[in-house]
Write a protein that holds these residues in place. Structure first.
Motif, PDB file in Angstrom:
ATOM      1  N   PHE A 106       0.825  -1.211   0.000  1.00 26.87           N
ATOM      2  CA  PHE A 106       0.000   0.000   0.000  1.00 26.87           C
ATOM      3  C   PHE A 106       0.863   1.266   0.000  1.00 26.87           C
ATOM      4  O   PHE A 106       0.329   2.370  -0.032  1.00 26.87           O
ATOM      5  CB  PHE A 106      -0.910   0.026   1.236  1.00 26.87           C
ATOM      6  CG  PHE A 106      -2.076  -0.913   1.151  1.00 26.87           C
ATOM      7  CD1 PHE A 106      -3.289  -0.490   0.616  1.00 26.87           C
ATOM      8  CD2 PHE A 106      -1.964  -2.220   1.581  1.00 26.87           C
ATOM      9  CE1 PHE A 106      -4.374  -1.352   0.525  1.00 26.87           C
ATOM     10  CE2 PHE A 106      -3.039  -3.099   1.510  1.00 26.87           C
ATOM     11  CZ  PHE A 106      -4.240  -2.666   0.981  1.00 26.87           C
ATOM     12  N   VAL A 107       2.183   1.116   0.079  1.00 25.54           N
ATOM     13  CA  VAL A 107       3.058   2.273   0.281  1.00 25.54           C
ATOM     14  C   VAL A 107       3.887   2.518  -0.978  1.00 25.54           C
ATOM     15  O   VAL A 107       4.529   1.581  -1.490  1.00 25.54           O
ATOM     16  CB  VAL A 107       4.002   2.018   1.480  1.00 25.54           C
ATOM     17  CG1 VAL A 107       4.865   3.251   1.749  1.00 25.54           C
ATOM     18  CG2 VAL A 107       3.188   1.644   2.721  1.00 25.54           C
ATOM     19  N   ASP A 159       7.377  14.922  10.360  1.00 25.97           N
ATOM     20  CA  ASP A 159       7.809  14.162  11.537  1.00 25.97           C
ATOM     21  C   ASP A 159       8.060  12.684  11.231  1.00 25.97           C
ATOM     22  O   ASP A 159       7.698  11.810  12.025  1.00 25.97           O
ATOM     23  CB  ASP A 159       6.753  14.278  12.661  1.00 25.97           C
ATOM     24  CG  ASP A 159       6.531  15.726  13.058  1.00 25.97           C
ATOM     25  OD1 ASP A 159       7.505  16.513  13.020  1.00 25.97           O
ATOM     26  OD2 ASP A 159       5.370  16.060  13.390  1.00 25.97           O
ATOM     27  N   GLY A 160       8.649  12.412  10.098  1.00 27.27           N
ATOM     28  CA  GLY A 160       8.966  11.034   9.753  1.00 27.27           C
ATOM     29  C   GLY A 160       7.769  10.192   9.382  1.00 27.27           C
ATOM     30  O   GLY A 160       7.850   8.968   9.359  1.00 27.27           O
ATOM     31  N   ARG A 161       6.686  10.865   9.077  1.00 24.32           N
ATOM     32  CA  ARG A 161       5.470  10.142   8.728  1.00 24.32           C
ATOM     33  C   ARG A 161       4.921  10.644   7.394  1.00 24.32           C
ATOM     34  O   ARG A 161       4.936  11.854   7.138  1.00 24.32           O
ATOM     35  CB  ARG A 161       4.412  10.318   9.827  1.00 24.32           C
ATOM     36  CG  ARG A 161       4.777   9.588  11.110  1.00 24.32           C
ATOM     37  CD  ARG A 161       3.980  10.078  12.296  1.00 24.32           C
ATOM     38  NE  ARG A 161       4.280   9.283  13.477  1.00 24.32           N
ATOM     39  CZ  ARG A 161       5.342   9.481  14.259  1.00 24.32           C
ATOM     40  NH1 ARG A 161       6.212  10.467  13.984  1.00 24.32           N
ATOM     41  NH2 ARG A 161       5.552   8.711  15.315  1.00 24.32           N
ATOM     42  N   ALA A 162       4.441   9.705   6.606  1.00 24.03           N
ATOM     43  CA  ALA A 162       3.831  10.066   5.329  1.00 24.03           C
ATOM     44  C   ALA A 162       2.322   9.885   5.433  1.00 24.03           C
ATOM     45  O   ALA A 162       1.841   8.859   5.927  1.00 24.03           O
ATOM     46  CB  ALA A 162       4.381   9.177   4.215  1.00 24.03           C
ATOM     47  N   TRP A 177       1.767   6.532   7.510  1.00 24.88           N
ATOM     48  CA  TRP A 177       2.848   5.538   7.435  1.00 24.88           C
ATOM     49  C   TRP A 177       4.063   6.061   8.180  1.00 24.88           C
ATOM     50  O   TRP A 177       4.562   7.146   7.877  1.00 24.88           O
ATOM     51  CB  TRP A 177       3.190   5.267   5.981  1.00 24.88           C
ATOM     52  CG  TRP A 177       4.351   4.343   5.742  1.00 24.88           C
ATOM     53  CD1 TRP A 177       5.590   4.676   5.291  1.00 24.88           C
ATOM     54  CD2 TRP A 177       4.374   2.916   5.917  1.00 24.88           C
ATOM     55  NE1 TRP A 177       6.382   3.567   5.171  1.00 24.88           N
ATOM     56  CE2 TRP A 177       5.663   2.462   5.545  1.00 24.88           C
ATOM     57  CE3 TRP A 177       3.425   1.983   6.352  1.00 24.88           C
ATOM     58  CZ2 TRP A 177       6.028   1.118   5.603  1.00 24.88           C
ATOM     59  CZ3 TRP A 177       3.791   0.641   6.403  1.00 24.88           C
ATOM     60  CH2 TRP A 177       5.072   0.220   6.033  1.00 24.88           C
ATOM     61  N   ASN A 178       4.507   5.322   9.189  1.00 24.34           N
ATOM     62  CA  ASN A 178       5.718   5.682   9.923  1.00 24.34           C
ATOM     63  C   ASN A 178       6.911   5.150   9.124  1.00 24.34           C
ATOM     64  O   ASN A 178       7.094   3.942   9.008  1.00 24.34           O
ATOM     65  CB  ASN A 178       5.685   5.067  11.324  1.00 24.34           C
ATOM     66  CG  ASN A 178       6.870   5.499  12.172  1.00 24.34           C
ATOM     67  OD1 ASN A 178       8.002   5.486  11.713  1.00 24.34           O
ATOM     68  ND2 ASN A 178       6.593   5.879  13.404  1.00 24.34           N
ATOM     69  N   ARG A 197       5.616   0.906   9.444  1.00 26.23           N
ATOM     70  CA  ARG A 197       4.297   0.378   9.806  1.00 26.23           C
ATOM     71  C   ARG A 197       3.270   1.498   9.756  1.00 26.23           C
ATOM     72  O   ARG A 197       3.618   2.691   9.836  1.00 26.23           O
ATOM     73  CB  ARG A 197       4.311  -0.242  11.206  1.00 26.23           C
ATOM     74  CG  ARG A 197       4.594   0.739  12.323  1.00 26.23           C
ATOM     75  CD  ARG A 197       4.564   0.058  13.675  1.00 26.23           C
ATOM     76  NE  ARG A 197       4.886   0.979  14.742  1.00 26.23           N
ATOM     77  CZ  ARG A 197       4.024   1.833  15.309  1.00 26.23           C
ATOM     78  NH1 ARG A 197       2.764   1.856  14.911  1.00 26.23           N
ATOM     79  NH2 ARG A 197       4.411   2.639  16.270  1.00 26.23           N
ATOM     80  N   PHE A 198       2.007   1.096   9.597  1.00 26.18           N
ATOM     81  CA  PHE A 198       0.921   2.081   9.625  1.00 26.18           C
ATOM     82  C   PHE A 198       0.580   2.445  11.058  1.00 26.18           C
ATOM     83  O   PHE A 198       0.493   1.572  11.934  1.00 26.18           O
ATOM     84  CB  PHE A 198      -0.330   1.530   8.933  1.00 26.18           C
ATOM     85  CG  PHE A 198      -0.258   1.566   7.434  1.00 26.18           C
ATOM     86  CD1 PHE A 198      -0.206   2.775   6.758  1.00 26.18           C
ATOM     87  CD2 PHE A 198      -0.234   0.394   6.698  1.00 26.18           C
ATOM     88  CE1 PHE A 198      -0.133   2.824   5.371  1.00 26.18           C
ATOM     89  CE2 PHE A 198      -0.151   0.425   5.315  1.00 26.18           C
ATOM     90  CZ  PHE A 198      -0.093   1.643   4.648  1.00 26.18           C
TER      91      PHE A 198
END
Lengths: 69, 347
Positions: B165-166, B221-224, B265-266, B271-272
């Motif tokens: 999914f990413v 912050d490192g998240r998408a 997404w982290n 991981r989600f």
């Protein structure tokens, strides 16, 4: 307001997505039965019952009662 | 699913079970048919109780069973009312008090691996709730009693399914088209009209059109933040005998729906942290066990996906997933759905 004609050709904006998700997801009062600390495996339940000297109560349905039933 | 509301949401029932028992729930199909340690243990309990003399396979063993850890039956029945359930509990506790005066139940050691097979370690578990969406004129009178019903299922995703999914590149605007094979599995096994019951999975030829794109819509912050958008169209002709009367039915079962949502997404943890996905559209048709023959539609339906929690009950297997073989049948050494099709795709 949720469009009752929603289909694969619909474009859903983010506010509508959130509104429908809120509508579909269960309200707290619909989840009261989850207050019971259900185990999901009979082997684990038997081990706990023997350890704690308690009887087991099994709820069994067509489909899993804790999921799709 | 009636018992969730009519029995196990009752405060007295909740208190009595929580205070006095080790509560456990499981699928009766598995318990009453499978020739393994767990199945044999259950049937040995069941024949002591309300199923005594009625233990033929065609008689569903659904119900509530109270028993000691060594398998001694205390009380059982299939009540759908809180008062009758409380009476069953009182009967069980009275019998238990007689047993425990001078006995110490020893539980048999049953094979735990048989329960947890297929759990996607390192992957993700989604909880999917299905509910009818509002209709302009409400429900037909014949089915108005089902107005509040909803149902849910779990979706198990292996680590490679999650990663599918990413987008490969985590930069604004990067996209990924989720593979058709993965989407087809999820839709066929899970996007079923489960609001009132248990339909079969969609057949392998039911997928007419399906697509889902994941796009990086935000980075912080490192998240998408991933925007999810797609469509699904399923169609399948089914014919069946009514579950309760000598009537034959035939329907073109259809799901025509939009897919939309957002996930976080982290990037470092891979991981989600959030996965909010909506499938909303028109459903049509019926199955033998999903109580739609009087209300075949078309009518709007919604499916809401989110990450499941970490309670023991959140390890409940997906309804379509079978980790056991029916008596006399072999099954492949991997989790399957009906017809021995692999739940996770071809191994």
């Amino acid at each position: 307001m949720i469009d009752p004609g929603i289909s694969s050709t619909s474009t859903i904006d983010s506010d509508t997505i959130q509104a429908i998700l809120r509508f579909v997801r269960p309200r707290p009062e619909e989840l009261s039965w989850q207050a019971i600390p259900w185990q999901t495996s009979i082997p684990e339940a038997l081990a706990i019952a023997a350890r704690d000297r308690k009887p087991v109560l099994l709820w069994t349905m067509n489909g899993n009662p804790l999921g799709l039933t | 699913m009636t018992g969730r509301e009519s029995v196990f949401s009752n405060p007295e029932v909740i208190r009595a079970i929580t205070d006095h028992f080790v509560p456990v729930a499981d699928d009766v199909t598995r318990l009453q048919y499978v020739d393994d340690e767990i199945g044999r243990f259950f049937r040995a309990v069941a024949v002591q109780g309300h199923m005594k003399g009625r233990s033929r396979p065609e008689n569903s063993h659904q119900g509530i069973y109270a028993f000691a850890a060594d398998g001694v039956h205390l009380a059982s029945g299939n009540p759908l009312q809180a008062e009758k359930t409380l009476a069953l509990i009182r009967e069980a506790l009275a019998r238990w008090s007689e047993l425990t005066d001078d006995s110490s139940p020893v539980s048999p050691r049953l094979d735990l691996a048989a329960v947890n097979e297929g759990y996607p370690i390192g992957g993700a578990v989604l909880r999917m709730v299905a509910r009818d969406l509002p209709r302009p004129h409400g429900l037909p009178a014949a089915v108005a009693r089902y107005a509040t019903q909803w149902n849910f299922d779990y979706v198990w995703l292996r680590p490679e399914d999650v990663r599918a999914f990413v987008p490969d590149s985590i930069e604004l605007g990067a996209e990924r088209t989720v593979s058709r094979d993965l989407l087809a599995r999820i839709t066929r096994f899970h996007l079923r009209d489960i609001v009132r019951g248990e339909p079969l999975i969609w057949g392998p030829d039911a997928v007419e059109r399906i697509g889902l794109t994941s796009r990086v819509a935000g980075l912080a912050d490192g998240r998408a933040t991933l925007a999810l958008e797609g469509t699904v169209q399923l169609r399948e002709h089914v014919a069946f005998r009514d579950a309760h009367q000598p009537v034959d039915w035939a329907f073109d079962n259809i799901l025509d729906a939009a897919i939309a949502g957002e996930a976080i997404w982290n990037v470092e943890a891979q991981r989600f942290e959030r996965f909010d996905l909506l499938v909303a559209g028109q459903r049509e048709g019926a199955h033998r066990y999903n109580v739609r023959t009087e209300d075949p539609g078309p009518a709007p339906i919604g499916f809401a996906f989110e990450l499941a929690g970490d309670a023991p009950s959140d390890r409940t297997p997906p309804h379509a997933l079978r980790t056991w073989a029916r008596p006399g049948r072999e099954r492949p050494p991997y989790p399957v759905v009906s017809g021995n099709e692999p739940y996770y795709g071809n191994p």
